[in-house]
Design an enzyme around this catalytic site. Structure first.
Site, PDB file in Angstrom:
ATOM      1  N   SER A  81      -9.715   1.840   2.922  1.00 58.20           N
ATOM      2  CA  SER A  81      -8.885   2.615   2.022  1.00 58.20           C
ATOM      3  C   SER A  81      -7.815   1.811   1.289  1.00 58.20           C
ATOM      4  O   SER A  81      -7.248   2.305   0.316  1.00 58.20           O
ATOM      5  CB  SER A  81      -8.185   3.720   2.817  1.00 58.20           C
ATOM      6  OG  SER A  81      -7.294   3.159   3.766  1.00 58.20           O
ATOM      7  N   LYS A  98       0.849  -1.199   0.000  1.00 64.12           N
ATOM      8  CA  LYS A  98       0.000   0.000   0.000  1.00 64.12           C
ATOM      9  C   LYS A  98       0.882   1.247   0.000  1.00 64.12           C
ATOM     10  O   LYS A  98       1.884   1.299   0.738  1.00 64.12           O
ATOM     11  CB  LYS A  98      -0.905  -0.012   1.240  1.00 64.12           C
ATOM     12  CG  LYS A  98      -1.926   1.133   1.292  1.00 64.12           C
ATOM     13  CD  LYS A  98      -2.805   1.029   2.549  1.00 64.12           C
ATOM     14  CE  LYS A  98      -3.874   2.097   2.602  1.00 64.12           C
ATOM     15  NZ  LYS A  98      -4.716   2.016   3.818  1.00 64.12           N
ATOM     16  N   SER A 150      -9.762  -0.421   7.224  1.00 67.98           N
ATOM     17  CA  SER A 150      -9.222  -0.294   5.864  1.00 67.98           C
ATOM     18  C   SER A 150      -8.508  -1.519   5.317  1.00 67.98           C
ATOM     19  O   SER A 150      -8.150  -1.537   4.150  1.00 67.98           O
ATOM     20  CB  SER A 150      -8.272   0.893   5.779  1.00 67.98           C
ATOM     21  OG  SER A 150      -9.017   2.060   5.581  1.00 67.98           O
TER      22      SER A 150
END
Ligand code: GLN
Length: 478
Positions: A148, A73, A172
């Site tokens: 997210s 990420k 997330s």
């Protein structure tokens, strides 16, 4: 490559049936073929990945994950590699150091294959808040992948990497895992070092893995967890043997369903899949009344911490700078141009909640709710060993469906937020698909530091559920 697990890939490289170079090349080809459909990656690290693969093949790097591609990420720092956090404000910034979690995985032989898309500064539940455009759900590209960490979830679901890393502040990792039909795990707060994780809400943020299997989640978690002097909230306790916990079964484990997380807010098809997934466990029910206020408390605490953490992005130290006549105007113009609407909303909410006249009414009150949530968990874990709920109240929603309504977006986190407020570990595993073929996730929660129990129970449920559906990506999109 989509069916291969990290465990299987590492084994076949070790046994000489394939090479790390072949594995990396195959994944790069798969990214090339279908990432136009899902847009999981902000940057593909083909060059460095192939170099690392060579080192594995030459026997210079060994370890439990030797040769296994991993997607990272884009909120995690890697030395010299652009880190955007899905924001324009970090444009051009290259971190001078690597996050402890990533460093440990690389030392265990894992090969970062790319940086994945995310909601700007991890604020969102759909990956639509990225300044670089949304990631799309591999199961249906008209739908969001969740957020997210939507890029990391989609990358695993699409077969671009067998495992990936996300960060979970209010859900997330678990919510996008649920929406993309993969496993996603948030460790106990403090288990995985936050050093090199760009901070959103420091008292809630944790790094965790995405994977196809619970075993792979345990392998990645085990490789990166454990004390780190570079993070002052890092826990000293031993990580134990999370991988060894796989296969231990559930004998003697008392399961409890949290009634506040299984009520009317849950879509009927999700509720039905949840009920059938937990059949035969003899689960009891437990009411945790403070959970009704957890979402509100989170949306004060997280923005309050964010408003303070994001003050550092001021045009002076990192990335973007829009010049102006004086420093104050330069900072104002940089922040105006660099931050997207959701980040601005959070900064304003958080600054307001912390302001002198309202501090106690908002931030103070939210902290009291946080204590009640932790106390409720404490009581529940006297009677139950593992708590259960759906991971997300709904399956994937359509692109654009919730962007105009922040409250509807925030409700996506209903079931995941309590674990962050209390700092306990939780995991989402696939539990079926709805009538449109979109994945449904099941959440298991354990007391702080009981990751072994969490993995053992999740692995047993995974076997019982036997989820084997897969998305079909045709490729060909730009
Ligand atoms: N969706 C939640 C938020 O927007 C959680 C985000 C996260 O866990 N990073 O705050």
């Amino acid at each position: 490559m989509s069916a291969s697990t990290a465990a299987a890939i590492a084994r076949s490289i070790r046994e000489g049936q394939t090479t790390a170079t072949e594995v990396v090349e195959a994944h790069l080809a798969e990214i090339e073929r279908t990432d136009g459909d899902v847009r999981a990656f902000l940057e593909v690290l083909g060059g460095t990945a192939l170099e690392q693969a060579k080192a594995v093949d030459a026997g210079e790097v060994t370890g439990p994950l030797a040769g296994v591609p991993i997607a990272i990420k884009d909120v995690l720092c890697m030395e010299g590699i652009a880190t955007t956090c899905g924001s324009k404000i970090l444009e051009g910034w290259r971190p001078p150091y690597t996050a402890t979690a990533v460093r440990r995985l690389v030392e265990a032989g894992a090969i970062p294959i790319g940086k994945t898309n995310m909601d700007e500064f991890a604020m969102g539940s759909s990956t639509e808040n990225s300044a670089f455009g949304p990631t799309l759900n591999p199961w249906s590209t008209g739908h969001v992948p969740g957020g997210s960490s939507g890029g990391s979830a989609a990358a695993v679901a699409a077969g671009h990497a067998p495992v990936s890393l996300g960060s979970d502040t209010g859900g997330s990792i678990r919510q996008p895992a649920s929406l993309c039909g993969v496993v996603g795990m948030k460790p106990t707060y403090g288990r995985v070092s936050r050093y090199g994780l760009v901070a959103f809400a420091s008292s809630l943020d944790q790094i965790g893995p995405f994977s196809h299997t619970v075993e792979d989640a345990a392998i990645v978690y085990a490789a990166m967890a454990g004390h780190d002097p570079m993070d002052s909230t890092s826990l000293p306790e031993s990580v134990g043997d999370p991988v060894g916990a796989i296969g231990r079964g559930i004998e003697g484990i008392r399961f409890g369903v949290v009634t506040e997380l299984a009520g009317d807010a849950i879509e009927p098809e999700v509720a039905a899949a949840f009920a059938s997934a937990i059949e035969g466990l003899g689960a009891g029910e437990v009411s945790l009344p403070s959970f009704d206020h957890a979402l509100s408390a989170y949306y004060l605490i997280a923005p309050a911490e964010a408003s303070s953490n994001l003050a550092r992005f001021d045009g002076v130290r990192y990335g973007l700078r829009i010049d102006a006549a004086d420093t104050t105007a330069m900072m104002r113009r940089t922040r105006e141009a660099g931050f997207g609407p959701e980040v601005k909303r959070r900064i304003m909410l958080g600054t307001y909640a912390l302001s002198a006249g309202y501090y106690d009414a908002y931030y103070g009150q939210a902290q009291r709710v946080r204590t009640l949530v932790a106390n409720d968990f404490g009581r529940a874990f006297e009677d139950f060993d593992i708590l259960l709920s759906p991971t997300s109240p709904t399956t994937a929603f359509e692109i654009g469906e919730r962007t105009a309504d922040p409250l509807a977006m925030y409700l996506s986190d209903l079931c995941t937020i309590p674990a962050n407020l209390a700092g306990i570990p939780a995991i989402s595993i696939p539990a079926g698909v709805d009538s449109r073929g979109l994945p449904i996730g099941l959440q298991l929660m354990a007391p702080a530091l009981e990751e072994e129990r969490l993995f053992a129970a999740a692995a047993e449920l995974e076997t019982r559920i036997g989820f084997d559906a897969k998305p079909a990506l045709t490729g060909g999109a730009e």
